[in-house]
Write an enzyme that holds these catalytic residues in place. Sequence first.
Site, mmCIF file in Angstrom:
data_model
loop_
_atom_site.group_PDB
_atom_site.id
_atom_site.type_symbol
_atom_site.label_atom_id
_atom_site.label_comp_id
_atom_site.label_asym_id
_atom_site.label_seq_id
_atom_site.Cartn_x
_atom_site.Cartn_y
_atom_site.Cartn_z
ATOM 1 N N GLN A 9 0.922 -1.007 -0.102
ATOM 2 C CA GLN A 9 0.090 0.249 -0.419
ATOM 3 C C GLN A 9 0.881 1.545 0.263
ATOM 4 O O GLN A 9 1.936 0.920 0.923
ATOM 5 C CB GLN A 9 -0.953 -0.004 1.041
ATOM 6 N N SER A 87 4.222 -6.472 2.978
ATOM 7 C CA SER A 87 2.597 -6.603 3.552
ATOM 8 C C SER A 87 1.708 -6.874 2.311
ATOM 9 O O SER A 87 1.474 -8.075 2.184
ATOM 10 C CB SER A 87 2.488 -5.310 4.018
ATOM 11 N N LEU A 88 0.929 -5.973 1.822
ATOM 12 C CA LEU A 88 -0.291 -6.393 0.709
ATOM 13 C C LEU A 88 0.543 -7.075 -0.426
ATOM 14 O O LEU A 88 -0.332 -8.185 -1.106
ATOM 15 C CB LEU A 88 -0.680 -5.299 0.234
ATOM 16 N N ARG A 112 -9.649 -8.794 3.300
ATOM 17 C CA ARG A 112 -8.210 -8.247 4.367
ATOM 18 C C ARG A 112 -8.649 -6.571 4.390
ATOM 19 O O ARG A 112 -8.251 -5.965 5.753
ATOM 20 C CB ARG A 112 -6.531 -8.720 3.818
ATOM 21 N N HIS A 197 0.404 -3.786 11.007
ATOM 22 C CA HIS A 197 1.465 -4.195 11.347
ATOM 23 C C HIS A 197 1.641 -4.517 12.813
ATOM 24 O O HIS A 197 2.676 -3.926 13.515
ATOM 25 C CB HIS A 197 2.602 -4.314 10.886
ATOM 26 N N GLN A 246 0.957 -12.301 9.568
ATOM 27 C CA GLN A 246 1.208 -11.239 8.904
ATOM 28 C C GLN A 246 -0.072 -9.767 9.042
ATOM 29 O O GLN A 246 1.241 -8.802 9.637
ATOM 30 C CB GLN A 246 1.368 -11.188 7.753
#
Length: 295
Positions: A9, A87-88, A112, A197, A246
């Site tokens: 992101q 991440s994403l 998500r 996170h 995650q």
Amino acid sequence: MNSLVFPGQGSQFPGMGKEIYESRADIKEMMNSANDILGFNIIDIMFNGTVEQLIQTKVTQPAIFIYSIASAKVNENSRIEMVAGHSLGEFSALVGNGVLSFDSGLRLVYERALAMQDACEENPSSMAAIIGLEDSVVESVCNEISTEKNLVVPANYNCPGQIVISGHTSAVKHACELLKEKGAKRAIMLPVSGAFHSPLMSSAQKRLEDIILKTKFNTPSVPIYQNYTSKAVTHIDEIKENLIKQLTSPVNWTKTIRNMIQDNCDVFVETGPGKVLQGLIKKIDNTVEVTSLSN
């Protein structure tokens, strides 16, 4: 050895994906199918939307995912020996190595995004980038001031000298002040809606876990280096477990890249919007080749 790496992101931009969309009929068909899967015209927002529309989490995450997979299809005949995503981007990487279908990956990413947005609304929370300090100094300050009701933790280990912290807004701001006193070159509050996170994403994690466990995962064609462990993973159950963890755990990007290099990766191809990962990888190790398939 060659790898594909997928961004997270923050790499979105108005007009994203239009050139790839117009390049091949099969890519156009795949991207158009996203509108039906999501129930709104995300392709129109990607091509014609405003910055304000694109930064909505429920738009940003699927938009980056769609662009990334379209970009990967351009490279599908190249030999790839490992993948990773920031991440994403880990969800994009799992499509890139055949673990998830495009449809399944997009559904997971959208759920998500919705779950993370709801978790953000539960707590006034933020993130901040800390530039110019050793990881251990940032970790020490976070440990010193963090409490259950006023939490701040390391969230993204992006590269040496660049770490993102995450937590309750007041704790993040307090940490920024202390880290500046410790010698940070910059401590910048980020324009995000919540504490990604971190343990504040626990409600989102639970929602996503239920969906992940019901989703079909295939045997990967090549290893994925996941954010949670930073190590190569090929076992489906382990991939699922790491993907669930995650959301509330740090993105160990520096360790991930170093482990990929240790495992003989010397070419990193950023596959998605922007060139953020190229810059981070060069700061981690400037001897490797980094390139991009996208704008």
